[in-house]
Write a protein that holds these residues in place. Structure first.
Motif, PDB file in Angstrom:
ATOM      1  N   MET A   1     -26.668 -81.163 -13.695  1.00 13.48           N
ATOM      2  CA  MET A   1     -27.637 -80.104 -13.494  1.00 13.48           C
ATOM      3  C   MET A   1     -26.993 -78.730 -13.531  1.00 13.48           C
ATOM      4  SD  MET A   1     -28.407 -80.618  -9.464  1.00 13.48           S
ATOM      5  CE  MET A   1     -27.109 -80.639  -8.249  1.00 13.48           C
ATOM      6  N   THR A   2     -25.853 -78.667 -14.167  1.00  9.76           N
ATOM      7  CA  THR A   2     -25.034 -77.467 -14.022  1.00  9.76           C
ATOM      8  C   THR A   2     -24.045 -77.373 -15.174  1.00  9.76           C
ATOM      9  OG1 THR A   2     -25.087 -77.879 -11.645  1.00  9.76           O
ATOM     10  CG2 THR A   2     -23.499 -76.252 -12.394  1.00  9.76           C
ATOM     11  N   PHE A   3     -23.603 -76.158 -15.481  1.00 13.84           N
ATOM     12  CA  PHE A   3     -22.346 -76.030 -16.196  1.00 13.84           C
ATOM     13  C   PHE A   3     -21.537 -74.906 -15.574  1.00 13.84           C
ATOM     14  CE2 PHE A   3     -25.082 -73.276 -18.734  1.00 13.84           C
ATOM     15  CZ  PHE A   3     -24.274 -72.220 -19.165  1.00 13.84           C
ATOM     16  N   SER A   4     -20.214 -75.079 -15.606  1.00 10.60           N
ATOM     17  CA  SER A   4     -19.338 -74.164 -14.887  1.00 10.60           C
ATOM     18  C   SER A   4     -17.998 -74.063 -15.581  1.00 10.60           C
ATOM     19  CB  SER A   4     -19.156 -74.637 -13.443  1.00 10.60           C
ATOM     20  OG  SER A   4     -18.615 -75.941 -13.411  1.00 10.60           O
ATOM     21  N   ILE A   5     -17.258 -73.012 -15.207  1.00 11.08           N
ATOM     22  CA  ILE A   5     -15.931 -72.776 -15.765  1.00 11.08           C
ATOM     23  C   ILE A   5     -14.998 -72.340 -14.650  1.00 11.08           C
ATOM     24  CG2 ILE A   5     -16.706 -70.444 -16.442  1.00 11.08           C
ATOM     25  CD1 ILE A   5     -14.569 -70.565 -18.688  1.00 11.08           C
ATOM     26  N   CYS A   6     -13.773 -72.875 -14.648  1.00  8.37           N
ATOM     27  CA  CYS A   6     -12.720 -72.477 -13.722  1.00  8.37           C
ATOM     28  C   CYS A   6     -11.532 -71.955 -14.540  1.00  8.37           C
ATOM     29  CB  CYS A   6     -12.244 -73.653 -12.873  1.00  8.37           C
ATOM     30  SG  CYS A   6     -13.478 -74.325 -11.745  1.00  8.37           S
ATOM     31  N   VAL A   7     -10.890 -70.873 -14.074  1.00  8.86           N
ATOM     32  CA  VAL A   7      -9.803 -70.292 -14.868  1.00  8.86           C
ATOM     33  C   VAL A   7      -8.667 -69.811 -13.976  1.00  8.86           C
ATOM     34  CG1 VAL A   7     -11.499 -69.525 -16.578  1.00  8.86           C
ATOM     35  CG2 VAL A   7     -10.608 -67.888 -14.901  1.00  8.86           C
ATOM     36  N   HIS A   8      -7.485 -69.748 -14.586  1.00  8.00           N
ATOM     37  CA  HIS A   8      -6.295 -69.157 -13.970  1.00  8.00           C
ATOM     38  C   HIS A   8      -5.672 -68.205 -14.972  1.00  8.00           C
ATOM     39  CE1 HIS A   8      -1.736 -69.378 -13.436  1.00  8.00           C
ATOM     40  NE2 HIS A   8      -2.169 -68.565 -12.495  1.00  8.00           N
ATOM     41  N   GLU A   9      -5.317 -67.008 -14.502  1.00  4.67           N
ATOM     42  CA  GLU A   9      -4.642 -66.025 -15.339  1.00  4.67           C
ATOM     43  C   GLU A   9      -3.490 -65.403 -14.556  1.00  4.67           C
ATOM     44  OE1 GLU A   9      -8.505 -64.470 -17.920  1.00  4.67           O
ATOM     45  OE2 GLU A   9      -7.652 -63.171 -16.375  1.00  4.67           O
ATOM     46  N   THR A  10      -2.465 -64.962 -15.282  1.00  9.09           N
ATOM     47  CA  THR A  10      -1.420 -64.126 -14.708  1.00  9.09           C
ATOM     48  C   THR A  10      -1.537 -62.737 -15.324  1.00  9.09           C
ATOM     49  OG1 THR A  10       0.190 -64.811 -16.386  1.00  9.09           O
ATOM     50  CG2 THR A  10       0.125 -66.069 -14.330  1.00  9.09           C
ATOM     51  N   TYR A  11      -1.162 -61.737 -14.553  1.00 11.15           N
ATOM     52  CA  TYR A  11      -1.222 -60.365 -15.061  1.00 11.15           C
ATOM     53  C   TYR A  11      -0.227 -59.511 -14.298  1.00 11.15           C
ATOM     54  CZ  TYR A  11      -3.968 -59.162 -10.890  1.00 11.15           C
ATOM     55  OH  TYR A  11      -4.397 -58.965  -9.601  1.00 11.15           O
ATOM     56  N   GLU A  12       0.056 -58.342 -14.838  1.00 13.79           N
ATOM     57  CA  GLU A  12       0.979 -57.417 -14.196  1.00 13.79           C
ATOM     58  C   GLU A  12       0.241 -56.179 -13.728  1.00 13.79           C
ATOM     59  OE1 GLU A  12       4.460 -56.293 -16.293  1.00 13.79           O
ATOM     60  OE2 GLU A  12       5.279 -58.338 -16.383  1.00 13.79           O
ATOM     61  N   ASP A  13       0.652 -55.673 -12.562  1.00 16.49           N
ATOM     62  CA  ASP A  13       0.125 -54.418 -12.034  1.00 16.49           C
ATOM     63  C   ASP A  13       1.265 -53.679 -11.362  1.00 16.49           C
ATOM     64  OD1 ASP A  13      -2.393 -52.778 -11.308  1.00 16.49           O
ATOM     65  OD2 ASP A  13      -1.357 -53.005  -9.383  1.00 16.49           O
ATOM     66  N   HIS A  18       1.059 -61.021 -10.905  1.00 19.49           N
ATOM     67  CA  HIS A  18       0.086 -61.602  -9.977  1.00 19.49           C
ATOM     68  C   HIS A  18      -0.648 -62.751 -10.655  1.00 19.49           C
ATOM     69  CE1 HIS A  18       0.557 -58.211  -7.212  1.00 19.49           C
ATOM     70  NE2 HIS A  18       0.487 -57.414  -8.261  1.00 19.49           N
ATOM     71  N   ASP A  19      -1.252 -63.594  -9.823  1.00 16.83           N
ATOM     72  CA  ASP A  19      -2.137 -64.654 -10.293  1.00 16.83           C
ATOM     73  C   ASP A  19      -3.557 -64.322  -9.873  1.00 16.83           C
ATOM     74  OD1 ASP A  19      -0.304 -67.047 -11.215  1.00 16.83           O
ATOM     75  OD2 ASP A  19       0.576 -66.275  -9.366  1.00 16.83           O
ATOM     76  N   ARG A  20      -4.509 -64.668 -10.740  1.00 17.23           N
ATOM     77  CA  ARG A  20      -5.915 -64.580 -10.351  1.00 17.23           C
ATOM     78  C   ARG A  20      -6.629 -65.844 -10.810  1.00 17.23           C
ATOM     79  NH1 ARG A  20      -6.718 -59.366 -13.955  1.00 17.23           N
ATOM     80  NH2 ARG A  20      -6.535 -60.264 -16.039  1.00 17.23           N
ATOM     81  N   PHE A  21      -7.629 -66.210 -10.027  1.00 12.87           N
ATOM     82  CA  PHE A  21      -8.420 -67.408 -10.288  1.00 12.87           C
ATOM     83  C   PHE A  21      -9.887 -67.038 -10.252  1.00 12.87           C
ATOM     84  CE2 PHE A  21      -4.424 -68.798  -8.523  1.00 12.87           C
ATOM     85  CZ  PHE A  21      -4.081 -69.870  -9.325  1.00 12.87           C
ATOM     86  N   GLY A  22     -10.672 -67.710 -11.081  1.00  9.29           N
ATOM     87  CA  GLY A  22     -12.096 -67.435 -11.100  1.00  9.29           C
ATOM     88  C   GLY A  22     -12.898 -68.683 -11.391  1.00  9.29           C
ATOM     89  N   VAL A  23     -14.147 -68.674 -10.947  1.00 15.76           N
ATOM     90  CA  VAL A  23     -15.077 -69.761 -11.218  1.00 15.76           C
ATOM     91  C   VAL A  23     -16.462 -69.151 -11.384  1.00 15.76           C
ATOM     92  CG1 VAL A  23     -15.294 -70.218  -8.742  1.00 15.76           C
ATOM     93  CG2 VAL A  23     -16.014 -71.959 -10.385  1.00 15.76           C
ATOM     94  N   ALA A  24     -17.193 -69.637 -12.352  1.00 18.96           N
ATOM     95  CA  ALA A  24     -18.569 -69.192 -12.580  1.00 18.96           C
ATOM     96  C   ALA A  24     -19.430 -70.404 -12.892  1.00 18.96           C
ATOM     97  CB  ALA A  24     -18.642 -68.182 -13.719  1.00 18.96           C
ATOM     98  N   VAL A  25     -20.701 -70.352 -12.470  1.00 13.15           N
ATOM     99  CA  VAL A  25     -21.564 -71.523 -12.567  1.00 13.15           C
ATOM    100  C   VAL A  25     -23.014 -71.089 -12.674  1.00 13.15           C
ATOM    101  CG1 VAL A  25     -21.628 -71.687 -10.044  1.00 13.15           C
ATOM    102  CG2 VAL A  25     -22.184 -73.697 -11.420  1.00 13.15           C
ATOM    103  N   THR A  26     -23.820 -71.884 -13.357  1.00 11.55           N
ATOM    104  CA  THR A  26     -25.262 -71.665 -13.405  1.00 11.55           C
ATOM    105  C   THR A  26     -25.982 -73.006 -13.491  1.00 11.55           C
ATOM    106  OG1 THR A  26     -27.054 -70.459 -14.509  1.00 11.55           O
ATOM    107  CG2 THR A  26     -25.361 -71.428 -15.922  1.00 11.55           C
ATOM    108  N   THR A  27     -27.230 -73.034 -13.006  1.00  7.77           N
ATOM    109  CA  THR A  27     -28.026 -74.265 -13.018  1.00  7.77           C
ATOM    110  C   THR A  27     -29.501 -73.935 -12.920  1.00  7.77           C
ATOM    111  OG1 THR A  27     -28.232 -76.470 -12.032  1.00  7.77           O
ATOM    112  CG2 THR A  27     -28.045 -74.617 -10.519  1.00  7.77           C
ATOM    113  N   ARG A  28     -30.353 -74.910 -13.212  1.00  5.52           N
ATOM    114  CA  ARG A  28     -31.804 -74.747 -13.092  1.00  5.52           C
ATOM    115  C   ARG A  28     -32.304 -75.201 -11.721  1.00  5.52           C
ATOM    116  NH1 ARG A  28     -35.278 -73.530 -17.226  1.00  5.52           N
ATOM    117  NH2 ARG A  28     -34.346 -73.256 -19.291  1.00  5.52           N
ATOM    118  N   LEU A  29     -31.624 -74.757 -10.697  1.00  3.88           N
ATOM    119  CA  LEU A  29     -32.029 -74.933  -9.312  1.00  3.88           C
ATOM    120  C   LEU A  29     -31.602 -73.686  -8.547  1.00  3.88           C
ATOM    121  CD1 LEU A  29     -30.951 -78.638  -8.632  1.00  3.88           C
ATOM    122  CD2 LEU A  29     -33.300 -77.796  -8.862  1.00  3.88           C
TER     123      LEU A  29
END
Length: 236
Positions: A1-13, A18-29
């Motif tokens: 009932m859903t689709f989602s994505i999880c990610v890991h990235e490295t970046y410089e500041d 640094h490391d950053r992580f993200g997750v996004a999701v959507t569903t018909r509920l």
């Protein structure tokens, strides 16, 4: 009932990595952001299909404790009598993990690449997760905020048909991002939910745009106050 994505990235500041992580999701509920996405400065996890929220909560906790995401999520599934009905996926600094139980509802499946995982069920077809993955992979070198790029990835999957249950009009979407970088004021747009709407991706994007605008205004007015930990340092 859903689709989602999880990610890991490295970046410089400022010369620091640094490391950053993200997750996004959507569903018909409604309320998907309360059930499925979990993130910390050490990993990102999504639990879906016949949702077991504990898989996400404990999964990210185990990763925070130093367990590899593959070991953490496999251990939880091995102890879950309903594992055949679950989808569970995630990332940490060192790898990815994806699982789709054999009793998930068609179309269901998952994919992964270097630093990301995508999964979905009750979709119009495989092209939903393929489009989501491709949109994210093509954006990895962009300098736009990760939360924005994750919303764009959801939009690509949504454009391919997304969740197939058109009779369910009330939908939801969410995005969450965490980083190892220490900031005086955490961006308001890194933890957003649209809990009940007919247009989940459009509304999440609008919410992101407003949150980003509000963050930039707050930085301009209160950055000195946060740096000095003194509200009197801000503009009147």
């Amino acid at each position: 009932m859903t689709f989602s994505i999880c990610v890991h990235e490295t970046y410089e500041d400022d010369g620091e990595e640094h490391d950053r992580f993200g997750v996004a999701v959507t569903t018909r509920l409604p309320g998907v952001g309360t059930l499925c996405p979990f993130v910390s400065e050490n990993g990102a996890v999504a639990t879906q299909s016949l949702v077991n929220v504990d898989l996400g909560r404990r999964g990210i906790r185990y990763v925070d404790d130093g367990l590899a995401v593959e070991d953490a999520l496999e251990a939880l599934l091995n102890a879950d009598e309903g594992a055949s009905n679950r989808q569970l996926h995630g990332v940490d600094r060192d790898g990815e993990f994806t699982f789709s139980g054999e009793d998930c509802k068609d179309w269901y499946g998952h994919t992964s690449g270097d630093g990301y995982t995508v999964a979905g069920n009750l979709l119009t077809g495989e092209s939903v997760i393929e489009a989501t993955a491709t949109a994210y992979a093509d954006s990895r070198d962009d300098e736009t905020p990760l939360a924005e790029r994750l919303i764009d990835a959801l939009a690509a999957g949504h454009a391919e048909g997304g969740d197939k249950r058109e009779e369910l009009r009330v939908q939801s979407a969410a995005v969450r991002v965490a980083t190892t970088e220490e900031r005086e004021l955490e961006p308001f747009y890194d933890d957003l939910r649209v809990d009940a709407t007919l247009e989940p991706i459009a509304d999440l994007r609008e919410t992101f745009d407003l949150a980003r605008e509000g963050y930039e205004m707050a930085l301009e007015k209160y950055e000195d106050a946060y740096e000095e930990d003194d509200i009197d340092a801000s503009e009147e």
